[in-house]
Design an enzyme around this catalytic site. Structure first.
Site, PDB file in Angstrom:
ATOM      1  N   GLU A   8       0.840  -1.212  -0.093  1.00  0.00           N
ATOM      2  CA  GLU A   8       0.064   0.147  -0.148  1.00  0.00           C
ATOM      3  C   GLU A   8       0.920   1.177  -0.041  1.00  0.00           C
ATOM      4  OE1 GLU A   8      -3.462   0.694   2.431  1.00  0.00           O
ATOM      5  OE2 GLU A   8      -4.168  -1.557   1.847  1.00  0.00           O
ATOM      6  N   HIS A  48      -2.347  -0.957  10.090  1.00  0.00           N
ATOM      7  CA  HIS A  48      -1.832  -2.294  10.336  1.00  0.00           C
ATOM      8  C   HIS A  48      -0.832  -2.215  11.270  1.00  0.00           C
ATOM      9  CE1 HIS A  48      -4.275  -4.668   6.940  1.00  0.00           C
ATOM     10  NE2 HIS A  48      -4.302  -3.326   7.037  1.00  0.00           N
TER      11      HIS A  48
END
Length: 434
Positions: free
Chosen positions: A83, A318
């Site tokens: 990402e 995360h």
């Protein structure tokens, strides 16, 4: 001159006394005549969407700078990130860490980029990109997976001139809604393609490491298929005592921070408020590995990159995973006892899911053609209304654009999806036949 057994014992004691995640390079270890070498690896979904708020990621520039500083301070051998959607963010990060990680690679794919990249302290001698044949739906603009073009990227890293590490990093399609998972056939096909890619490209490698955000929990079919078909080990599961995770009916038993949850954690400032009251964090980020021509031993695997030191912010939505491996290249690896779940039942279940997706694609094709016909009828019907000519002209233009998209999706988009699902089904069937 060969070192004496006493000298070897002293050297071995020195190595054992060093702290966890020590910062010596492989070259230094070889100079000390230590046959077993250390490899330290970290992976993180960095959550760096470059678009402005509310579409983009909060505190992106600041967090990315802190991630770079962490990489410099910790001196890992290999870093895998997901990402990192903007190539300019990748360039900025590579410039920041180039003094420690002089080798890096970004895997380009799709309209927005794959978001997958690798940083290494050792030479990257070759790379290979495999774009998944299924990446969601083009008309699901609010999701964005189709535009990203999810991939698995392979970097072949050479250490000390004689040790070849196949390092894979990937990011599979997001789940979004577990109860009504429209993307399950796509993600299952991606899992099979990932396992096939690793299985065929890892031959001849000394060490094989697979990292990334798989968007699957440990009990999910796709994840179990990856382990079984590619013969990989789950580093977190091997480092921590856990119960059998293969029961879908007991999914909640394997969620939570204590069970290695990496996403939707209540201790993360970017977690939705509704998820902070109960610890229902999911383990969807993984560090997988297996021995190649050398024996690989996992020393530890832990959560990292959670809260930024001295701040109330987190590195990402995360957390990361770090692992330390010992590599013994004194002799060729011998096959270990088969400890993986039987492959055939998983393949049979996977082919059922993929076939279901293929049937749904055929049904959707008819649905989109019907919508296109409705648009055509509305356009023709509007020609008989003479009031508000400007308004009806705008309406006809909008209906034309929408109708053309419906035709494209039914004629091209869903045909491509159906053929990709069919190819995955045939590949699985071929393995079952053999």
């Amino acid at each position: 001159m060969e070192p004496s057994s006493e000298q070897e014992s002293q050297e071995s004691q020195k190595v054992d006394m060093e702290p966890v995640f020590r910062r010596e390079s492989f070259a230094a270890l070889r100079r000390n005549n230590v046959a077993a070498r250390q490899l330290r690896v970290v992976t993180l979904n960095a959550w760096c969407l470059p678009q402005p708020w509310p579409i983009g990621s909060t505190d992106r520039v600041h967090r990315l700078n802190k991630i770079g500083q962490y990489m410099i301070d910790e001196l890992y051998d290999i870093v895998g990130l997901q990402e990192l959607w903007s190539y300019y963010d990748f360039v900025r990060l590579s410039e920041q860490v180039s003094s420690v990680y002089p080798y890096f690679h970004y895997f380009h794919s799709g309209f927005t980029g794959s978001g997958v990249c690798v940083f290494s302290r050792h030479p990257i001698v070759s790379t290979l990109t495999n774009r998944y044949s299924l990446n969601g739906f083009a008309h699901h603009i609010h999701r964005g997976d189709w535009f990203g073009g999810k991939v698995v990227g392979l970097t072949e890293i050479e250490i000390d001139g004689d040790l070849r590490v196949n390092f894979y990093t990937t990011h599979l399609h997001a789940e979004y809604d577990r109860e009504n998972d429209l993307y399950l056939p796509h993600r299952t096909a991606q899992a099979f393609e990932l396992a096939q890619f690793v299985r065929h490209t890892a031959r001849g490698a000394d060490v094989v490491i697979v990292t990334g955000d798989l968007n699957m929990e440990p009990c999910d079919l796709g994840f179990r298929l990856i382990l079984s078909h590619a013969k990989l080990f789950d580093a977190w599961r091997m480092s921590h005592e856990v119960e059998n995770e293969d029961s879908e009916g007991e999914l909640l038993k394997f969620r939570g921070i204590a069970k290695g949850g990496t996403c939707d954690r209540p201790d993360n400032c970017y977690t939705k408020r509704a998820l902070k009251n109960v610890d229902d964090s999911k383990r969807i980020d993984y560090m997988l590995f297996k021995s190649g021509r050398c024996n690989v031993k996992l020393e530890e695997c832990e959560i990292t990159l959670n809260q930024i030191p001295g701040e109330d912010l987190n590195y990402s939505d995360h957390v990361g995973l770090r692992a330390r491996f010992t590599i013994d290249d004194r002799f060729r690896h011998e096959k270990s006892v088969n400890t993986w779940e039987p492959n055939r039942p998983l393949l049979i279940e996977a082919i059922g899911l993929v076939a279901g997706g293929e049937r749904r694609a055929r049904t959707d094709r008819i649905f989109f053609f019907i919508l296109a016909v409705i648009c055509l009828i509305l356009i023709l019907g509007s020609l008989f209304f003479e009031v508000f000519p400007m308004g009806f002209a705008v309406l006809r233009f909008a209906l034309t654009v929408v109708g053309v998209f419906f035709v494209w999706q039914g004629l091209i988009g869903l045909t491509l999806e159906r053929k990709a699902l069919k190819a995955a089904k045939q590949a699985i069937q071929q393995i079952l036949n053999n």
